[in-house]
Design a protein around this motif. Sequence first.
Motif, PDB file in Angstrom:
ATOM      1  N   THR A 117      34.676  87.836  15.017  1.00 60.22           N
ATOM      2  CA  THR A 117      35.648  88.643  15.751  1.00 60.22           C
ATOM      3  C   THR A 117      35.251  88.877  17.207  1.00 60.22           C
ATOM      4  O   THR A 117      35.875  89.676  17.904  1.00 60.22           O
ATOM      5  N   ILE A 118      34.202  88.201  17.676  1.00 58.61           N
ATOM      6  CA  ILE A 118      33.870  88.152  19.096  1.00 58.61           C
ATOM      7  C   ILE A 118      33.789  86.678  19.469  1.00 58.61           C
ATOM      8  O   ILE A 118      33.125  85.898  18.790  1.00 58.61           O
ATOM      9  N   GLN A 119      34.496  86.294  20.539  1.00 57.28           N
ATOM     10  CA  GLN A 119      34.618  84.873  20.864  1.00 57.28           C
ATOM     11  C   GLN A 119      34.261  84.568  22.312  1.00 57.28           C
ATOM     12  O   GLN A 119      34.380  85.415  23.198  1.00 57.28           O
ATOM     13  N   LEU A 120      33.837  83.335  22.506  1.00 60.57           N
ATOM     14  CA  LEU A 120      33.539  82.803  23.836  1.00 60.57           C
ATOM     15  C   LEU A 120      34.843  82.382  24.510  1.00 60.57           C
ATOM     16  O   LEU A 120      35.661  81.691  23.900  1.00 60.57           O
ATOM     17  N   VAL A 121      35.041  82.795  25.784  1.00 62.30           N
ATOM     18  CA  VAL A 121      36.270  82.420  26.484  1.00 62.30           C
ATOM     19  C   VAL A 121      36.019  81.687  27.802  1.00 62.30           C
ATOM     20  O   VAL A 121      36.942  81.105  28.366  1.00 62.30           O
ATOM     21  N   SER A 122      34.768  81.706  28.300  1.00 61.20           N
ATOM     22  CA  SER A 122      34.500  81.033  29.571  1.00 61.20           C
ATOM     23  C   SER A 122      33.006  80.938  29.823  1.00 61.20           C
ATOM     24  O   SER A 122      32.218  81.690  29.252  1.00 61.20           O
ATOM     25  N   GLY A 123      32.645  80.028  30.704  1.00 57.83           N
ATOM     26  CA  GLY A 123      31.310  80.041  31.269  1.00 57.83           C
ATOM     27  C   GLY A 123      31.298  80.938  32.493  1.00 57.83           C
ATOM     28  O   GLY A 123      32.335  81.462  32.908  1.00 57.83           O
ATOM     29  N   ALA A 124      30.104  81.136  33.089  1.00 56.30           N
ATOM     30  CA  ALA A 124      29.996  81.941  34.313  1.00 56.30           C
ATOM     31  C   ALA A 124      28.898  81.393  35.231  1.00 56.30           C
ATOM     32  O   ALA A 124      29.109  81.225  36.421  1.00 56.30           O
ATOM     33  N   SER A 321      19.256  80.718   9.632  1.00 59.38           N
ATOM     34  CA  SER A 321      19.943  79.422   9.630  1.00 59.38           C
ATOM     35  C   SER A 321      20.944  79.380  10.773  1.00 59.38           C
ATOM     36  O   SER A 321      21.480  80.411  11.195  1.00 59.38           O
ATOM     37  N   ALA A 322      21.196  78.174  11.280  1.00 58.96           N
ATOM     38  CA  ALA A 322      22.113  78.010  12.404  1.00 58.96           C
ATOM     39  C   ALA A 322      23.536  78.333  11.973  1.00 58.96           C
ATOM     40  O   ALA A 322      23.995  77.881  10.922  1.00 58.96           O
ATOM     41  N   VAL A 323      24.222  79.112  12.773  1.00 57.60           N
ATOM     42  CA  VAL A 323      25.584  79.518  12.446  1.00 57.60           C
ATOM     43  C   VAL A 323      26.544  78.358  12.687  1.00 57.60           C
ATOM     44  O   VAL A 323      26.361  77.547  13.600  1.00 57.60           O
ATOM     45  N   ALA A 324      27.548  78.253  11.830  1.00 62.94           N
ATOM     46  CA  ALA A 324      28.618  77.287  12.051  1.00 62.94           C
ATOM     47  C   ALA A 324      29.491  77.806  13.195  1.00 62.94           C
ATOM     48  O   ALA A 324      29.974  78.936  13.147  1.00 62.94           O
ATOM     49  N   LEU A 325      29.692  76.999  14.222  1.00 62.96           N
ATOM     50  CA  LEU A 325      30.328  77.471  15.443  1.00 62.96           C
ATOM     51  C   LEU A 325      31.823  77.181  15.514  1.00 62.96           C
ATOM     52  O   LEU A 325      32.442  77.433  16.554  1.00 62.96           O
ATOM     53  N   LYS A 326      32.403  76.679  14.452  1.00 55.66           N
ATOM     54  CA  LYS A 326      33.843  76.449  14.463  1.00 55.66           C
ATOM     55  C   LYS A 326      34.570  77.778  14.610  1.00 55.66           C
ATOM     56  O   LYS A 326      34.323  78.714  13.845  1.00 55.66           O
ATOM     57  N   GLY A 327      35.423  77.894  15.599  1.00 60.71           N
ATOM     58  CA  GLY A 327      36.130  79.152  15.854  1.00 60.71           C
ATOM     59  C   GLY A 327      35.412  80.076  16.803  1.00 60.71           C
ATOM     60  O   GLY A 327      35.911  81.161  17.129  1.00 60.71           O
ATOM     61  N   PHE A 328      34.217  79.665  17.256  1.00 62.27           N
ATOM     62  CA  PHE A 328      33.425  80.491  18.171  1.00 62.27           C
ATOM     63  C   PHE A 328      34.131  80.687  19.502  1.00 62.27           C
ATOM     64  O   PHE A 328      34.048  81.747  20.122  1.00 62.27           O
ATOM     65  N   ALA A 329      34.852  79.662  19.970  1.00 63.18           N
ATOM     66  CA  ALA A 329      35.455  79.710  21.297  1.00 63.18           C
ATOM     67  C   ALA A 329      36.974  79.663  21.248  1.00 63.18           C
ATOM     68  O   ALA A 329      37.571  79.054  20.347  1.00 63.18           O
ATOM     69  N   ASP A 330      37.584  80.330  22.221  1.00 64.30           N
ATOM     70  CA  ASP A 330      39.022  80.223  22.459  1.00 64.30           C
ATOM     71  C   ASP A 330      39.198  80.024  23.963  1.00 64.30           C
ATOM     72  O   ASP A 330      39.108  80.980  24.736  1.00 64.30           O
ATOM     73  N   PHE A 331      39.407  78.790  24.363  1.00 69.20           N
ATOM     74  CA  PHE A 331      39.522  78.475  25.785  1.00 69.20           C
ATOM     75  C   PHE A 331      40.974  78.417  26.263  1.00 69.20           C
ATOM     76  O   PHE A 331      41.246  77.928  27.357  1.00 69.20           O
ATOM     77  N   GLU A 347      37.377  71.086  27.018  1.00 69.26           N
ATOM     78  CA  GLU A 347      37.608  70.526  25.696  1.00 69.26           C
ATOM     79  C   GLU A 347      36.351  70.676  24.860  1.00 69.26           C
ATOM     80  O   GLU A 347      35.305  70.150  25.222  1.00 69.26           O
ATOM     81  N   ALA A 348      36.447  71.420  23.773  1.00 71.10           N
ATOM     82  CA  ALA A 348      35.279  71.641  22.906  1.00 71.10           C
ATOM     83  C   ALA A 348      35.748  71.807  21.465  1.00 71.10           C
ATOM     84  O   ALA A 348      35.691  72.908  20.902  1.00 71.10           O
ATOM     85  N   PRO A 349      36.238  70.721  20.836  1.00 72.98           N
ATOM     86  CA  PRO A 349      36.781  70.825  19.482  1.00 72.98           C
ATOM     87  C   PRO A 349      35.784  71.322  18.445  1.00 72.98           C
ATOM     88  O   PRO A 349      36.170  71.905  17.438  1.00 72.98           O
ATOM     89  N   GLU A 350      34.479  71.127  18.724  1.00 76.15           N
ATOM     90  CA  GLU A 350      33.474  71.592  17.769  1.00 76.15           C
ATOM     91  C   GLU A 350      33.303  73.106  17.793  1.00 76.15           C
ATOM     92  O   GLU A 350      32.727  73.690  16.864  1.00 76.15           O
ATOM     93  N   LEU A 351      33.822  73.761  18.838  1.00 77.65           N
ATOM     94  CA  LEU A 351      33.697  75.219  18.961  1.00 77.65           C
ATOM     95  C   LEU A 351      34.996  75.965  18.723  1.00 77.65           C
ATOM     96  O   LEU A 351      34.980  77.158  18.431  1.00 77.65           O
ATOM     97  N   THR A 352      36.133  75.285  18.851  1.00 76.99           N
ATOM     98  CA  THR A 352      37.430  75.945  18.738  1.00 76.99           C
ATOM     99  C   THR A 352      38.046  75.696  17.370  1.00 76.99           C
ATOM    100  O   THR A 352      37.640  74.796  16.646  1.00 76.99           O
ATOM    101  N   LYS A 353      39.035  76.513  17.042  1.00 75.91           N
ATOM    102  CA  LYS A 353      39.671  76.381  15.727  1.00 75.91           C
ATOM    103  C   LYS A 353      40.564  75.159  15.693  1.00 75.91           C
ATOM    104  O   LYS A 353      41.115  74.747  16.696  1.00 75.91           O
TER     105      LYS A 353
END
Length: 353
Positions: A117-124, A321-331, A347-353
Amino acid sequence: MRTHRRTPRFLASALAVLTVVGVLAGCSRADSTTGPAANQGTAAEVRLGFFPNVTHAPALIGVKKDFFKQELGSTKLTTQTFNAGPEEVNALLGGSLDIAFIGSGPAINAFTKSKGTIQLVSGAVSGGAQLVVKPDITSVEGLKGKTIATPQLANTQDVALKKFLAGKQLTDQVKITNLDNSKTLDAFKKGELDGGWLPEPWSSRLVLDAGAKVLVDEKTLWPDGRFPTTVVIVRSEFLQQHPDTVKAVLQGQLAAIDWAKANPADAKTVVNGALKELAGSTLSPAVLDRAFSGIELTTDPVANEFPQLAQDSVTAGVVKSAVALKGFADFGPLNEVLKAKNLPAVEAPELTK
């Protein structure tokens, strides 16, 4: 009979009162949350967190030069500063922050702790972290038995140091202490520390103000020298309810970055003024120049490095263990901002839904 005739008038008056109370209550509820603008995806207030570090320059410039306010319009901007990522994550999880500039490691941990329920939206910012040590430490082997500082347990630099030591078979052979950045500088000067894995401007301060030297520049550990030091994350609920507000913050950030690139000398002055206001001290021109030379201000999240960063937290012993990052980002909001400027999408299909 008179009672019977008065009853309708009484009921009508009562219903009128109840109607007014209901309307007022509805207005009160709207005003106390997001107001009428919520229907348009705009919040009445946005609470923004960041650090008083050069690695958070887009946030510092965005606030001081009113780039965020210009994009937010009538939305109130409330800001709060933090020393390191874990405490900022707690503020997000507790609901006292909406959007945060934060390190990449804590961003992943926030996604994990919040159950998505907390997501990545941009770099800085990319780059801007170094392991700086006493001059007599001339090799990695020389770290054995030494005390090295990081800003906070499980923050971005803490994970980077522990991962690095594990790769050199030095785990448990180096004492790691967690100190606020300003305390690290003082402790190093007093001889209480042998070094620190620190973000800018603190690595530059130890080098130029306290006589430290660079043992490892983190850029040398990543492909093309790029890694996400600072990113932007948001509470998913806030993003869903107020996408226009999130987009406005990202527009403000991009405006701050563009202005900084076009006005590098003025950007340093603005950041220095912000650091004086927030941290109580200014940086020398030499420290400012060195700190800015090691960073890249960019909305690019360097997304392809996040799977490695997730694994680094395991290597560092922060998670099992490493978290599955699918859904981590919403760009989505960022890409709208970039499209309006004719810039390429993220474009980051491995991070977005």
